[in-house]
Design an enzyme around this catalytic site. Sequence first.
Site, PDB file in Angstrom:
ATOM      1  NE  ARG A  36      39.230  44.349  48.730  1.00 45.98           N
ATOM      2  CZ  ARG A  36      38.229  44.335  49.587  1.00 45.98           C
ATOM      3  NH1 ARG A  36      38.096  45.318  50.456  1.00 45.98           N
ATOM      4  NH2 ARG A  36      37.353  43.355  49.582  1.00 45.98           N
ATOM      5  CB  ILE A  42      35.906  36.864  42.352  1.00 50.27           C
ATOM      6  CG1 ILE A  42      36.017  37.564  43.700  1.00 50.27           C
ATOM      7  CG2 ILE A  42      35.559  35.388  42.540  1.00 50.27           C
ATOM      8  CD1 ILE A  42      37.138  37.071  44.598  1.00 50.27           C
ATOM      9  CB  ALA A 268      30.012  25.797  48.148  1.00 50.04           C
ATOM     10  CG  ASP A 310      29.207  38.813  42.129  1.00 47.23           C
ATOM     11  OD1 ASP A 310      28.457  38.658  41.138  1.00 47.23           O
ATOM     12  OD2 ASP A 310      30.049  37.956  42.484  1.00 47.23           O
ATOM     13  CG  HIS A 443      23.335  16.092  10.317  1.00 47.93           C
ATOM     14  ND1 HIS A 443      22.827  15.498  11.456  1.00 47.93           N
ATOM     15  CD2 HIS A 443      23.917  15.109   9.589  1.00 47.93           C
ATOM     16  CE1 HIS A 443      23.084  14.200  11.397  1.00 47.93           C
ATOM     17  NE2 HIS A 443      23.735  13.937  10.285  1.00 47.93           N
TER      18      HIS A 443
HETATM   19  C1  LIG Z   1      34.570  29.498  42.546  1.00 52.24           C
HETATM   20  C2  LIG Z   1      33.750  30.427  41.692  1.00 52.24           C
HETATM   21  C3  LIG Z   1      33.415  30.058  40.403  1.00 52.24           C
HETATM   22  C4  LIG Z   1      32.662  30.926  39.604  1.00 52.24           C
HETATM   23  N1  LIG Z   1      32.352  30.547  38.336  1.00 52.24           N
HETATM   24  C5  LIG Z   1      31.617  31.372  37.564  1.00 52.24           C
HETATM   25  C6  LIG Z   1      31.299  31.020  36.229  1.00 52.24           C
HETATM   26  O1  LIG Z   1      31.693  29.972  35.740  1.00 52.24           O
HETATM   27  N2  LIG Z   1      30.573  31.905  35.491  1.00 52.24           N
HETATM   28  C7  LIG Z   1      30.127  33.096  36.007  1.00 52.24           C
HETATM   29  O2  LIG Z   1      29.472  33.860  35.290  1.00 52.24           O
HETATM   30  N3  LIG Z   1      30.406  33.449  37.266  1.00 52.24           N
HETATM   31  C8  LIG Z   1      31.140  32.616  38.051  1.00 52.24           C
HETATM   32  N4  LIG Z   1      31.454  33.006  39.322  1.00 52.24           N
HETATM   33  C9  LIG Z   1      30.946  34.307  39.806  1.00 52.24           C
HETATM   34  C10 LIG Z   1      31.820  35.445  39.278  1.00 52.24           C
HETATM   35  O3  LIG Z   1      33.144  35.257  39.701  1.00 52.24           O
HETATM   36  C11 LIG Z   1      31.284  36.775  39.775  1.00 52.24           C
HETATM   37  O4  LIG Z   1      29.926  36.896  39.424  1.00 52.24           O
HETATM   38  C12 LIG Z   1      32.043  37.935  39.183  1.00 52.24           C
HETATM   39  O5  LIG Z   1      33.403  37.875  39.508  1.00 52.24           O
HETATM   40  C13 LIG Z   1      31.452  39.259  39.672  1.00 52.24           C
HETATM   41  O6  LIG Z   1      32.164  40.306  39.111  1.00 52.24           O
HETATM   42  P1  LIG Z   1      32.284  41.708  39.872  1.00 52.24           P
HETATM   43  O7  LIG Z   1      33.082  42.577  38.967  1.00 52.24           O
HETATM   44  O8  LIG Z   1      30.969  42.150  40.327  1.00 52.24           O
HETATM   45  O9  LIG Z   1      33.108  41.396  41.200  1.00 52.24           O
HETATM   46  P2  LIG Z   1      34.491  40.685  41.509  1.00 52.24           P
HETATM   47  O10 LIG Z   1      34.949  39.809  40.428  1.00 52.24           O
HETATM   48  O11 LIG Z   1      34.339  40.110  42.877  1.00 52.24           O
HETATM   49  O12 LIG Z   1      35.514  41.905  41.563  1.00 52.24           O
HETATM   50  C14 LIG Z   1      35.435  42.892  42.544  1.00 52.24           C
HETATM   51  C15 LIG Z   1      36.815  43.465  42.779  1.00 52.24           C
HETATM   52  O13 LIG Z   1      36.716  44.603  43.623  1.00 52.24           O
HETATM   53  C16 LIG Z   1      37.828  44.638  44.458  1.00 52.24           C
HETATM   54  N5  LIG Z   1      37.507  45.461  45.619  1.00 52.24           N
HETATM   55  C17 LIG Z   1      36.590  45.230  46.584  1.00 52.24           C
HETATM   56  N6  LIG Z   1      36.539  46.229  47.459  1.00 52.24           N
HETATM   57  C18 LIG Z   1      37.449  47.143  47.043  1.00 52.24           C
HETATM   58  C19 LIG Z   1      37.859  48.404  47.532  1.00 52.24           C
HETATM   59  N7  LIG Z   1      37.315  48.946  48.626  1.00 52.24           N
HETATM   60  N8  LIG Z   1      38.828  49.075  46.867  1.00 52.24           N
HETATM   61  C20 LIG Z   1      39.393  48.541  45.745  1.00 52.24           C
HETATM   62  N9  LIG Z   1      39.032  47.345  45.241  1.00 52.24           N
HETATM   63  C21 LIG Z   1      38.069  46.657  45.876  1.00 52.24           C
HETATM   64  C22 LIG Z   1      38.076  43.180  44.794  1.00 52.24           C
HETATM   65  O14 LIG Z   1      39.415  42.972  45.206  1.00 52.24           O
HETATM   66  C23 LIG Z   1      37.751  42.497  43.471  1.00 52.24           C
HETATM   67  O15 LIG Z   1      38.899  42.291  42.697  1.00 52.24           O
HETATM   68  C24 LIG Z   1      32.217  32.162  40.135  1.00 52.24           C
HETATM   69  C25 LIG Z   1      32.560  32.534  41.434  1.00 52.24           C
HETATM   70  C26 LIG Z   1      33.321  31.686  42.203  1.00 52.24           C
HETATM   71  C27 LIG Z   1      33.668  32.102  43.594  1.00 52.24           C
END
Ligand SMILES: Cc1cc2nc3c(=O)[nH]c(=O)nc-3n(C[C@H](O)[C@H](O)[C@H](O)COP(=O)(O)OP(=O)(O)OC[C@H]3O[C@@H](n4cnc5c(N)ncnc54)[C@H](O)[C@@H]3O)c2cc1C
Length: 464
Positions: A36, A42, A268, A310, A443
């Site tokens: 979306r 993220i 945070a 997540d 090393h």
């Molecule tokens: C500031 C910050 C720094 C971070 N740094 C790290 C790091 O260094 N290392 C690390 O491992 N993790 C880090 N993370 C965590 C990491 O970003 C998440 O663990 C990761 O993005 C999770 O992946 P995901 O695919 O589960 O979800 P997401 O990356 O959240 O992706 C989910 C996607 O689903 C989409 N979506 C949601 N609902 C719908 C719907 N109904 N229809 C269509 N699309 C939808 C969203 O728009 C989103 O794009 C960080 C997070 C933040 C906020």
Amino acid sequence: MADKSFDLVVIGAGPGGYVAAIRAAQLGLSVACIERENLGGICLNWGCIPTKALLRSAEVYHQMERAKDYGLAAEKISFDLDAIVKRSRGVAKQMNAGIKGLFKKNKVTSIMGEAKLAGNGKVVVKTDAGEETLVGKNIIVATGARARELPGLEADGDLVWAYRQALVPTRMPKKLLVIGSGAIGIEFASFYNTLGADTTVVEVMDRVLPVEDKDISAFAKKQFVKQGMTILEKSGVKQLDRGNGKVVAHIEINGKIEKQEFDTVISAVGIVGNVEGLGLEDLGVKVDRTHIVTDEFCRTGVEGVFAIGDVAGAPWLAHKASHEGVMVAELIAGEKAHPIKPNSIAGCTYCHPQVASVGLTEAKAVEAGYKVKVGKFPFIGNGKAVAMGEAEGLVKTVFDAATGELLGAHMVGAEVTEMIQGYVIGRQLETTEEDLMQTVFPHPTMSEMMHESVLDAYGRAIHI
Ligand SMILES: Cc1cc2nc3c(=O)[nH]c(=O)nc-3n(C[C@H](O)[C@H](O)[C@H](O)COP(=O)(O)OP(=O)(O)OC[C@H]3O[C@@H](n4cnc5c(N)ncnc54)[C@H](O)[C@@H]3O)c2cc1C
């Protein structure tokens, strides 16, 4: 619009969803992935990658300030915050475009829109062009998470920021309050503090980076304080009074409320899963607070519906999401799937100094009933670290005294986020202290400290 059928429909194109989609397509399944907002989720757009771009700018700035230490001269050092942010956004954009290319290459049908489960394998997608119904033999929910909002501490985009605003600042904070000292809070604290913000971090637990081993938290705290940060542990922000370009924070310290003034606050305080509006309840998918309940294979209990990343709960890390994505894709394709081992997933924090760990902390190992052997090695004893001008750090290893199993490894200092993978492979291969001690480390490298820490656990360290 005509119905479209796929072997797999993935909702969300973050590191969980897009990786699942690509792996499933590699295995010959027909796949649609619905997103979306931004391909890459993220992680690529508002998390892992753009934060690392910001932190890299801060690191280079810090090194320029230390030029004299290396026999160099750098004068009138300054920075352009807009340019730093522009670079970070550019990196995110490049990664986002990369996913588009990967989808095309792997023949994943990519649909931009908001998805909802409608039962019997149906997924209804609201796009700019209208509503479309897809049918998936299997569905993966990979909708990710967003910043948690605590009542009274909500982001307003002006004085109080959550991570999205903190990634695209419109001004440089002068006096900054960071609420929460998990990875996200500490990375932003580190970035803004390095660039000169007078930074205070408030942590409700008894130490910063509370999930880390206590020796690592203590070491990191000492470095943060040396860099000018104020760290308030066992403290809580109770109220924020906002107005006239400032925020008065009511902070409970040692049971008493203190009022302190800031021009910017970063909240945070954790994340919550994106479980709303998906039709989960109607399907009978169980949700515990804000996370979908799954088994070790990411199955939700509803036939053909999986949840990964997540939205399926801790650890909230991109590599956990991706690994689950691969596992589920392989399971659906009839391959042998390997469930994730939570204790073999490393956590990395890219603050200065960096922090990285895998497995059990010493305290958790003892709590679990292990008799432990613990090794520690300081960066100061390593030639490469000293030559690099990075002599502040610590490597700690925890072994099961009975079997020699590496239970946990914990590091703080330069480059540890790259080094930790050595121990992760060790854990994955179920190596013992013997294997690690017999391994020859090149090393001069900082990785030699990983060897020395193991040797120290068995009274055999050479350089301390
Ligand atoms: C500031 C910050 C720094 C971070 N740094 C790290 C790091 O260094 N290392 C690390 O491992 N993790 C880090 N993370 C965590 C990491 O970003 C998440 O663990 C990761 O993005 C999770 O992946 P995901 O695919 O589960 O979800 P997401 O990356 O959240 O992706 C989910 C996607 O689903 C989409 N979506 C949601 N609902 C719908 C719907 N109904 N229809 C269509 N699309 C939808 C969203 O728009 C989103 O794009 C960080 C997070 C933040 C906020």
